[in-house]
Design an enzyme around this catalytic site. Structure first.
Site, PDB file in Angstrom:
ATOM      1  N   ASP A 198     -19.844  28.691   1.202  1.00  0.00           N
ATOM      2  CA  ASP A 198     -20.895  28.212   2.086  1.00  0.00           C
ATOM      3  C   ASP A 198     -20.466  28.356   3.548  1.00  0.00           C
ATOM      4  OD1 ASP A 198     -22.921  26.854   3.412  1.00  0.00           O
ATOM      5  OD2 ASP A 198     -23.077  25.297   1.878  1.00  0.00           O
ATOM      6  N   SER A 221     -28.731  20.319   2.610  1.00  0.00           N
ATOM      7  CA  SER A 221     -28.305  20.819   3.909  1.00  0.00           C
ATOM      8  C   SER A 221     -28.453  19.740   4.990  1.00  0.00           C
ATOM      9  CB  SER A 221     -29.091  22.097   4.240  1.00  0.00           C
ATOM     10  OG  SER A 221     -28.530  22.772   5.335  1.00  0.00           O
ATOM     11  N   HIS A 275     -26.058  28.503  -0.546  1.00  0.00           N
ATOM     12  CA  HIS A 275     -26.495  27.338   0.226  1.00  0.00           C
ATOM     13  C   HIS A 275     -28.005  27.123   0.052  1.00  0.00           C
ATOM     14  CE1 HIS A 275     -26.130  24.487   3.668  1.00  0.00           C
ATOM     15  NE2 HIS A 275     -27.370  24.892   3.926  1.00  0.00           N
TER      16      HIS A 275
END
Length: 324
Positions: free
Chosen positions: A270, A136, A299
């Site tokens: 996502d 991320s 995610h």
């Protein structure tokens, strides 16, 4: 190779100050110190995990254990929390009690980049090659690290569900930006009140919040209890607010300069980096190793798919490791 159930995986836990901020480090393998003065038998390679946000090392406990076993226990696998995201143990403050100010705005996005570079500088020998596995916002941090410290011996960077552009414009970003940038202080009071609950009640609330998952990693439950700390939540949300404002344009220059070292892995559903971000980067870098998830992983894969992700990464890196 024995399975994790047959042989306990060596896992060393540390709480340290890095850039003056409390930092949680999990180290998988027998190597506790990789500085140049510690040992003549240093490994050739370190796998270092750069977390997402919340950047709590505990979320990646199962992931690093599975990765270490998948690598035949040949290389250390470490995860370093973001500055100030962990609740420090009793007797340790969130910020080091010293007159020396190591870094301005250490809890901000830029500070987190410098925090990771400082950790490597102080704790890992320059002779050790690196595989950076980022998740991320950790992917943005990793690209910045490679940009600012070209001397790092990065063998590969694996960027998982990369939030490296247009975060505020993503479906989740549109929802969260007003909350993070204008209303986050409103949340501090309920978090403060919840912090007085017994630990068992906090764990029950976390289980309730994650009840929709078929299988949930137990370490995610215990780690999430950190989110009942006002200091942790304040630092987490402050960093997130900067992400919405600062992660705008993709750094295509740094990507182009390091393309052969990068593996991108995008999700199909996502909401932080939607599939058209994948389509566009794939079009801009047709020769890059840019993959789209075919397994439907979320995610926040660390909540329920750590072992599956570790197995995929091990497979992706086989060629690189055989050339060492």
């Amino acid at each position: 190779m024995r399975s994790m159930s047959e042989e306990p995986v060596p896992l060393h836990e540390e709480f340290i100050y890095c850039c003056g901020a409390a930092t949680h480090v999990l180290k998988c393998g027998p190597w506790k110190d990789l500085s140049k003065d510690e040992s003549k038998n240093l490994p050739r390679l370190l796998f270092m995990i750069i977390p997402g946000n919340p950047g709590l090392a505990g979320y990646y406990r199962t992931f690093i254990q599975a990765l270490y076993c998948g690598l035949n226990q040949q290389y250390p696998v470490w995860v370093v929390s973001h500055a100030g995201h962990c609740k420090p143990p009793s007797g340790m403050e969130m910020i080091e009690d010293t007159d020396i100010k190591e870094l301005d705005d250490v809890f901000g996005l830029n500070g987190q980049v410098e925090h990771k570079l400082n950790f490597l500088k102080k704790n890992v020998s320059k002779d050790i090659k690196l595989v950076l596995i980022a998740h991320s916002i950790g992917c943005y941090i990793t690209l910045e690290m490679m940009k600012r410290a070209s001397e790092l011996q990065v063998l590969r960077s694996v960027l998982l569900f990369p939030t490296i552009e247009r975060m505020a414009q993503s479906p989740q970003g549109k929802l969260m930006t007003p909350l993070l940038c204008k209303l986050r202080y409103v949340l501090y009071m309920p978090v403060y009140l919840l912090s007085f609950l017994p630990e068992g009640v906090k764990a029950s609330l976390v289980r309730f919040a994650l009840r929709g998952m078929k299988t949930c990693d137990e370490s995610s439950i215990t780690t999430s209890i950190n989110l009942f700390s006002v200091d942790c939540v304040a630092n987490i949300m402050y960093m997130a607010s900067q992400e919405m404002l600062k992660v705008v344009e993709r750094d295509s220059t740094t990507i182009k300069q390091n393309l052969k070292k990068l593996i991108f892995y995008y999700g199909t559903g996502d909401k932080w980096c939607p599939q058209h971000y994948y389509d566009e980067i794939k079009m801009d870098f047709p020769d890059g190793d840019i993959r789209l998830c075919e397994k439907g992983l979320r995610h926040a894969f660390v909540l329920d798919a750590s072992k599956e992700m570790a197995a995929m990464i091990t497979d992706w890196l086989q060629d690189d490791l055989t050339k060492l």
